[in-house]
Write a protein that holds these residues in place. Structure first.
Motif, PDB file in Angstrom:
ATOM      1  N   THR A   1      21.920   3.761   9.121  1.00 11.92           N
ATOM      2  CA  THR A   1      20.731   4.625   9.155  1.00 11.92           C
ATOM      3  C   THR A   1      19.511   3.892   8.616  1.00 11.92           C
ATOM      4  N   VAL A   2      19.686   3.164   7.503  1.00  9.68           N
ATOM      5  CA  VAL A   2      18.582   2.383   6.952  1.00  9.68           C
ATOM      6  C   VAL A   2      18.126   1.348   7.969  1.00  9.68           C
ATOM      7  N   SER A   3      19.084   0.685   8.602  1.00 11.58           N
ATOM      8  CA  SER A   3      18.761  -0.326   9.603  1.00 11.58           C
ATOM      9  C   SER A   3      17.960   0.279  10.754  1.00 11.58           C
ATOM     10  N   ARG A   4      18.362   1.462  11.191  1.00  9.50           N
ATOM     11  CA  ARG A   4      17.665   2.105  12.314  1.00  9.50           C
ATOM     12  C   ARG A   4      16.235   2.499  11.933  1.00  9.50           C
ATOM     13  N   VAL A   5      16.046   2.949  10.698  1.00 14.10           N
ATOM     14  CA  VAL A   5      14.699   3.299  10.245  1.00 14.10           C
ATOM     15  C   VAL A   5      13.832   2.050  10.180  1.00 14.10           C
ATOM     16  N   ILE A   6      14.378   0.970   9.632  1.00 14.20           N
ATOM     17  CA  ILE A   6      13.639  -0.289   9.527  1.00 14.20           C
ATOM     18  C   ILE A   6      13.233  -0.800  10.898  1.00 14.20           C
ATOM     19  N   ASN A   7      14.139  -0.636  11.862  1.00 16.91           N
ATOM     20  CA  ASN A   7      13.879  -1.121  13.221  1.00 16.91           C
ATOM     21  C   ASN A   7      13.230  -0.081  14.118  1.00 16.91           C
ATOM     22  N   ASP A   8      12.771   1.019  13.496  1.00 20.21           N
ATOM     23  CA  ASP A   8      12.003   2.054  14.193  1.00 20.21           C
ATOM     24  C   ASP A   8      12.769   2.678  15.356  1.00 20.21           C
ATOM     25  N   SER A   9      14.057   2.926  15.144  1.00 19.57           N
ATOM     26  CA  SER A   9      14.869   3.585  16.163  1.00 19.57           C
ATOM     27  C   SER A   9      14.508   5.056  16.240  1.00 19.57           C
ATOM     28  N   ASN A  10      14.591   5.619  17.442  1.00 18.66           N
ATOM     29  CA  ASN A  10      14.229   7.023  17.631  1.00 18.66           C
ATOM     30  C   ASN A  10      15.426   7.969  17.534  1.00 18.66           C
ATOM     31  N   VAL A  11      16.583   7.455  17.094  1.00 19.61           N
ATOM     32  CA  VAL A  11      17.772   8.303  17.016  1.00 19.61           C
ATOM     33  C   VAL A  11      17.967   8.883  15.609  1.00 19.61           C
ATOM     34  N   VAL A  12      17.019   8.629  14.693  1.00 20.48           N
ATOM     35  CA  VAL A  12      17.126   9.124  13.320  1.00 20.48           C
ATOM     36  C   VAL A  12      16.312  10.404  13.176  1.00 20.48           C
ATOM     37  N   ARG A  13      16.921  11.416  12.557  1.00 23.18           N
ATOM     38  CA  ARG A  13      16.195  12.668  12.316  1.00 23.18           C
ATOM     39  C   ARG A  13      14.986  12.414  11.427  1.00 23.18           C
ATOM     40  N   GLU A  14      13.912  13.196  11.635  1.00 25.87           N
ATOM     41  CA  GLU A  14      12.662  12.963  10.935  1.00 25.87           C
ATOM     42  C   GLU A  14      12.802  13.117   9.424  1.00 25.87           C
ATOM     43  N   ASP A  15      13.569  14.122   8.973  1.00 29.71           N
ATOM     44  CA  ASP A  15      13.722  14.300   7.531  1.00 29.71           C
ATOM     45  C   ASP A  15      14.491  13.141   6.905  1.00 29.71           C
ATOM     46  N   THR A  16      15.455  12.603   7.658  1.00 31.06           N
ATOM     47  CA  THR A  16      16.211  11.441   7.166  1.00 31.06           C
ATOM     48  C   THR A  16      15.323  10.210   7.136  1.00 31.06           C
ATOM     49  N   ARG A  17      14.490  10.054   8.157  1.00 35.26           N
ATOM     50  CA  ARG A  17      13.572   8.920   8.218  1.00 35.26           C
ATOM     51  C   ARG A  17      12.628   8.926   7.014  1.00 35.26           C
ATOM     52  N   ILE A  18      12.112  10.093   6.710  1.00 35.66           N
ATOM     53  CA  ILE A  18      11.189  10.218   5.579  1.00 35.66           C
ATOM     54  C   ILE A  18      11.896   9.867   4.266  1.00 35.66           C
ATOM     55  N   ARG A  19      13.128  10.346   4.115  1.00 38.63           N
ATOM     56  CA  ARG A  19      13.891  10.069   2.890  1.00 38.63           C
ATOM     57  C   ARG A  19      14.141   8.576   2.713  1.00 38.63           C
ATOM     58  N   VAL A  20      14.466   7.902   3.810  1.00 39.21           N
ATOM     59  CA  VAL A  20      14.699   6.459   3.741  1.00 39.21           C
ATOM     60  C   VAL A  20      13.410   5.718   3.431  1.00 39.21           C
ATOM     61  N   GLN A  21      12.310   6.114   4.068  1.00 38.21           N
ATOM     62  CA  GLN A  21      11.030   5.467   3.823  1.00 38.21           C
ATOM     63  C   GLN A  21      10.580   5.661   2.382  1.00 38.21           C
ATOM     64  N   GLN A  22      10.839   6.834   1.831  1.00 36.57           N
ATOM     65  CA  GLN A  22      10.503   7.086   0.427  1.00 36.57           C
ATOM     66  C   GLN A  22      11.323   6.188  -0.494  1.00 36.57           C
ATOM     67  N   ALA A  23      12.609   6.004  -0.155  1.00 35.57           N
ATOM     68  CA  ALA A  23      13.466   5.122  -0.961  1.00 35.57           C
ATOM     69  C   ALA A  23      12.977   3.680  -0.884  1.00 35.57           C
ATOM     70  N   ILE A  24      12.551   3.250   0.315  1.00 33.94           N
ATOM     71  CA  ILE A  24      12.029   1.892   0.495  1.00 33.94           C
ATOM     72  C   ILE A  24      10.792   1.679  -0.362  1.00 33.94           C
ATOM     73  N   GLU A  25       9.891   2.659  -0.362  1.00 35.93           N
ATOM     74  CA  GLU A  25       8.664   2.559  -1.151  1.00 35.93           C
ATOM     75  C   GLU A  25       8.958   2.596  -2.646  1.00 35.93           C
ATOM     76  N   LYS A  26       9.874   3.461  -3.045  1.00 42.49           N
ATOM     77  CA  LYS A  26      10.210   3.593  -4.466  1.00 42.49           C
ATOM     78  C   LYS A  26      10.804   2.303  -5.022  1.00 42.49           C
ATOM     79  N   LEU A  27      11.684   1.671  -4.246  1.00 42.17           N
ATOM     80  CA  LEU A  27      12.378   0.465  -4.718  1.00 42.17           C
ATOM     81  C   LEU A  27      11.591  -0.814  -4.461  1.00 42.17           C
TER      82      LEU A  27
END
Length: 334
Positions: free
Chosen positions: A19-45
């Protein structure tokens, strides 16, 4: 300072590596709420995948990781010899990772590989998941997978040197169909379920193409640490198939001894074939029929292929090199 990895992001966001990989690679198969959660984790860390990947690509270590399950080291010795000989020619250092269930898991090894900044990875494909492979690919680490054919063929920076065990099984079963023999059994090998699944699929396809169903898959639960104990009981209660196929030498010998103790003769009552060939199959009586696989060549090709991928600076083009096999008839087949 600790380098933030994709594992850290996945843990923080409570999602899988894929899921993290798909968000990083801008895949469209990730739910929007999950995408936001991953992006927030990326920014936080403060995780910067592109910068890290570029840095790793520019910082060559002349080190290659080889990953293999401890259960199968002895069965892959010839492949390892081929790998090591070519690695020595190219002056690569080898970082050998052994997967040991409960002690050294694949997820730990993947993180170690990332932190070690290795140039490439040669992976024996019996114990990995799609998530773990994608974790390495995020860091643009070239991977050569050795052994059986992988089904996903569109992965960037991934090569596969393989024997098509599904085709091997399909051809073997059909050759016995041509002889009028349809009672064929396959003995499960719990040490390498990836390969077993490929073989089983080949059996099932051959039967399906003839309008039949493959049902003679001899499986046993984990309480039987030694397959010989199970098979001894099995053949005292069940008539053996006309052909029995095992994956490795110890199981083939277990089948042969179990059949003899149950009062059956080989190959008169039941023929026996072992997929992997080694010297022990000719030391027992009768000698056990097997397949010849180009194991040493697979190792040399895998290492040369990885070297080429590194020289081309990760072009991303997938490469798949199939190796041939041939049958070695001995005393356990008619």
């Amino acid at each position: 300072m600790k380098r933030i990895t994709i594992y850290d992001v996945a843990k923080e966001a409570d999602v899988s590596l894929a899921t993290v990989s798909r968000v990083i690679n801008d895949s469209n198969v990730v739910r929007e709420d999950t995408r936001i959660r991953v992006q927030q984790a990326i920014e936080k860390l403060g995780y910067k995948p592109n910068a890290i990947a570029q840095g790793l690509a520019l910082s060559k270590t002349t080190t290659i990781s080889i990953v293999m399950s401890e259960r199968l080291i002895s069965y892959n010795a010839k492949i390892l010899n081929g790998l090591m000989n070519i690695a020595s020619t190219y002056h690569y250092n080898i970082m050998f990772h052994v997967i040991s269930k409960g002690i050294n898991e694949m997820s730990d090894i993947v993180e170690s590989i990332i932190k070690s900044h290795v140039d490439g990875v040669i992976l024996f494909n019996d114990d990995f998941t799609q998530d773990e492979m994608e974790a390495l690919l995020v860091y643009q680490i070239p991977i050569v997978i050795v052994g059986s054919k992988i089904h996903k063929t569109d992965l960037p920076n991934v090569a596969n040197v393989y024997v098509d065990f599904e085709k091997l099984a399909y051809d073997l079963v059909n050759s016995y169909f041509d002889k009028g023999i349809t009672d064929i059994a396959l003995v499960e090998d719990k040490l390498n379920m990836y390969m077993m699944n490929r073989l089983k699929q080949g059996f099932e396809k051959a039967y399906r193409d003839k309008g039949m169903e493959f049902t003679n898959y001899i499986s046993f639960d984990d309480s039987y640490k030694n397959s010989y104990i199970y098979l001894s009981k099995f053949f005292k209660k069940n008539k053996p198939s006309q052909l029995i196929v095992s994956f490795r030498d110890s199981q083939a010998v277990a089948v042969m001894n179990s059949l003899k103790e149950a009062g059956y003769s080989i190959p008169e009552d039941s023929e026996l074939i072992c997929i992997l060939n080694n010297k022990y199959l000719t030391m027992v009586r009768p000698n056990i029929s097997a397949f010849s696989l180009p194991e040493y060549d697979m190792g040399t090709i895998a290492m040369r292929l990885l070297q080429k991928m590194l020289m081309e600076q990760n072009s991303g083009k997938p490469r798949f090199i199939e190796q041939s096999f041939s049958f070695i008839p001995r005393q356990t087949t008619k």
